[in-house]
Design a protein around this motif. Structure first.
Motif, PDB file in Angstrom:
ATOM      1  N   GLY A 225      27.227 -18.716   6.068  1.00 50.61           N
ATOM      2  CA  GLY A 225      28.277 -19.709   6.009  1.00 50.61           C
ATOM      3  C   GLY A 225      28.758 -20.063   4.620  1.00 50.61           C
ATOM      4  N   GLN A 226      29.894 -20.743   4.596  1.00 50.79           N
ATOM      5  CA  GLN A 226      30.447 -21.282   3.362  1.00 50.79           C
ATOM      6  C   GLN A 226      29.510 -22.309   2.739  1.00 50.79           C
ATOM      7  N   ASP A 227      28.649 -22.887   3.561  1.00 49.57           N
ATOM      8  CA  ASP A 227      27.714 -23.916   3.092  1.00 49.57           C
ATOM      9  C   ASP A 227      26.495 -23.335   2.384  1.00 49.57           C
ATOM     10  N   HIS A 228      26.526 -22.039   2.054  1.00 48.48           N
ATOM     11  CA  HIS A 228      25.460 -21.314   1.341  1.00 48.48           C
ATOM     12  C   HIS A 228      24.249 -21.025   2.216  1.00 48.48           C
ATOM     13  N   SER A 229      24.293 -21.401   3.474  1.00 54.76           N
ATOM     14  CA  SER A 229      23.112 -21.243   4.326  1.00 54.76           C
ATOM     15  C   SER A 229      23.202 -20.013   5.209  1.00 54.76           C
ATOM     16  N   VAL A 230      22.006 -19.559   5.612  1.00 51.78           N
ATOM     17  CA  VAL A 230      21.847 -18.509   6.613  1.00 51.78           C
ATOM     18  C   VAL A 230      21.131 -19.147   7.796  1.00 51.78           C
ATOM     19  N   ARG A 231      21.631 -18.909   9.001  1.00 50.95           N
ATOM     20  CA  ARG A 231      21.019 -19.486  10.195  1.00 50.95           C
ATOM     21  C   ARG A 231      20.565 -18.389  11.149  1.00 50.95           C
ATOM     22  N   LYS A 239      19.619 -22.340  20.740  1.00 51.42           N
ATOM     23  CA  LYS A 239      18.964 -23.183  19.750  1.00 51.42           C
ATOM     24  C   LYS A 239      18.917 -22.501  18.379  1.00 51.42           C
ATOM     25  N   GLU A 240      18.998 -23.324  17.322  1.00 45.20           N
ATOM     26  CA  GLU A 240      18.793 -22.830  15.969  1.00 45.20           C
ATOM     27  C   GLU A 240      17.299 -22.699  15.703  1.00 45.20           C
ATOM     28  N   GLU A 241      16.865 -21.516  15.244  1.00 47.31           N
ATOM     29  CA  GLU A 241      15.449 -21.279  14.974  1.00 47.31           C
ATOM     30  C   GLU A 241      15.096 -21.477  13.504  1.00 47.31           C
ATOM     31  N   ALA A 242      16.034 -21.232  12.599  1.00 48.76           N
ATOM     32  CA  ALA A 242      15.733 -21.372  11.178  1.00 48.76           C
ATOM     33  C   ALA A 242      17.020 -21.580  10.384  1.00 48.76           C
ATOM     34  N   LYS A 243      16.893 -22.332   9.302  1.00 48.74           N
ATOM     35  CA  LYS A 243      17.960 -22.515   8.321  1.00 48.74           C
ATOM     36  C   LYS A 243      17.406 -22.074   6.977  1.00 48.74           C
ATOM     37  N   LEU A 244      18.045 -21.062   6.379  1.00 45.57           N
ATOM     38  CA  LEU A 244      17.566 -20.467   5.132  1.00 45.57           C
ATOM     39  C   LEU A 244      18.549 -20.820   4.011  1.00 45.57           C
TER      40      LEU A 244
END
Length: 325
Positions: A225-231, A239-244
């Protein structure tokens, strides 16, 4: 349509001596927007704003094929699972009296470079394309809509409506049971590809979702994402399992290792490509890009998992040998 231009183009490449080295290929006249390996690991294709698709030898950087593919920028491409066909998407002509471009989706024979099918034009430019596992259908966006076409007839079969802003990433699971889309509206959506029924809407990214890849077992999808994160998402449960959060810039490229055990993410603005374990979210490798690669990057895994191809806005393709000492 087909041009064998290897002798005429100035290509530069160097054999990888260690993990940080890469085969560097130059030949496009403008930025590269899409990259994909053939299933046999031998070649890699790139699509560019210079309106061409080029196919390269993954080991040497030699150009094998060039297609004058679209009337505007080529923004997406994908090989069929058997490697015999290539789908490309991009910008068509500007609509009269406006700043809006139509979209084009085409299917090609890889061995000959022959155009096999041109899909019904879309009202807005195409940013992402994907082949379904059996090679009979292709998916592509047109702004916030996603369409599926029949490859043989070129007719539109299903339209997916739900995103409120343009779609930036599309991926099928290996069974063809789910289609995952990533949008500028900050959502990731999971669909039934045959009916267009929405299965899940996944929320978590703050800002645009720029890229997605689906694990071969169809259980997980990864997004950048633009928010610098990997999901990492479980697309069965929604469900979301991890936010990197180790990237220091927007994550514009995501690619899944075909064995599903690892995935790669790219951020041209922080100058890194990172490799992660899918099960744990553990970072296992970092490749640092040269300064001239700043800007959005695309990444593709070779089917054998031994190479990564990275294309950025410096008009170059870099192929990294992950098994090098």
């Amino acid at each position: 349509m087909r041009h064998l231009l290897a002798a005429a183009l100035a290509l530069t490449f160097s054999a990888p001596a260690r993990a940080a080295d890469a085969v560097v290929v130059r030949g496009h006249k403008d930025r590269i927007n899409a990259v994909a390996f053939t299933p046999d690991n031998k070649t890699v294709a790139t699509g560019s704003t210079d309106k061409t698709v080029r196919v390269w030898d993954a080991k040497t950087g030699k150009e094998l094929l060039s297609l004058e593919a679209h009337t505007g920028a080529v923004t997406g491409l994908a090989f069929s699972f058997d490697g015999k066909k290539l789908v490309t998407g991009g910008y068509g002509p500007r609509q009269k009296g406006t700043e809006v471009f139509t979209g084009e989706v085409k299917v090609w024979d890889v061995s000959s470079g022959k155009l096999l099918q041109t899909m019904e034009k879309t009202n807005l430019a195409v940013e992402a394309v994907a082949f379904d596992p059996n090679g009979r259908q292709v998916a592509a966006n047109s702004g916030k809509l996603v369409h599926i076409w029949d490859v043989m007839t070129g007719t539109r079969k299903v339209t997916f409506e739900g995103h409120t802003d343009p779609v930036r990433g599309i991926g099928f699971d290996a069974q063809g049971a789910r289609l995952v889309t990533a949008g500028e509206d900050g959502t990731v959506r999971v669909w039934h590809p045959d009916t267009g029924k929405l299965i899940h809407t996944l929320k978590g990214h703050q800002g645009l979702v720029l890229a997605t890849a689906v694990a071969p077992n169809g259980v997980r999808a990864v997004t950048g994402g633009q928010d610098h994160s990997v999901r990492i998402w479980n697309i069965e449960t929604g469900k979301e399992e991890a936010k990197l959060t180790k990237h220091g810039g927007p994550v514009s490229g995501v690619a899944m290792n075909p064995d599903g055990k690892n995935f790669a993410t790219a951020s041209g603005l922080d100058g890194t490509v990172r490799v992660w374990e899918t099960e744990t979210g553990k970072e296992v490798r970092i490749l640092r890009l040269p300064k001239e690669s700043k800007g959005p990057c695309r990444v593709a895994y070779a089917p054998d998992g031994k190479r990564l191809a990275i294309a950025c806005f410096d008009n170059s393709l870099r192929v990294y040998e992950l098994t090098a000492e």
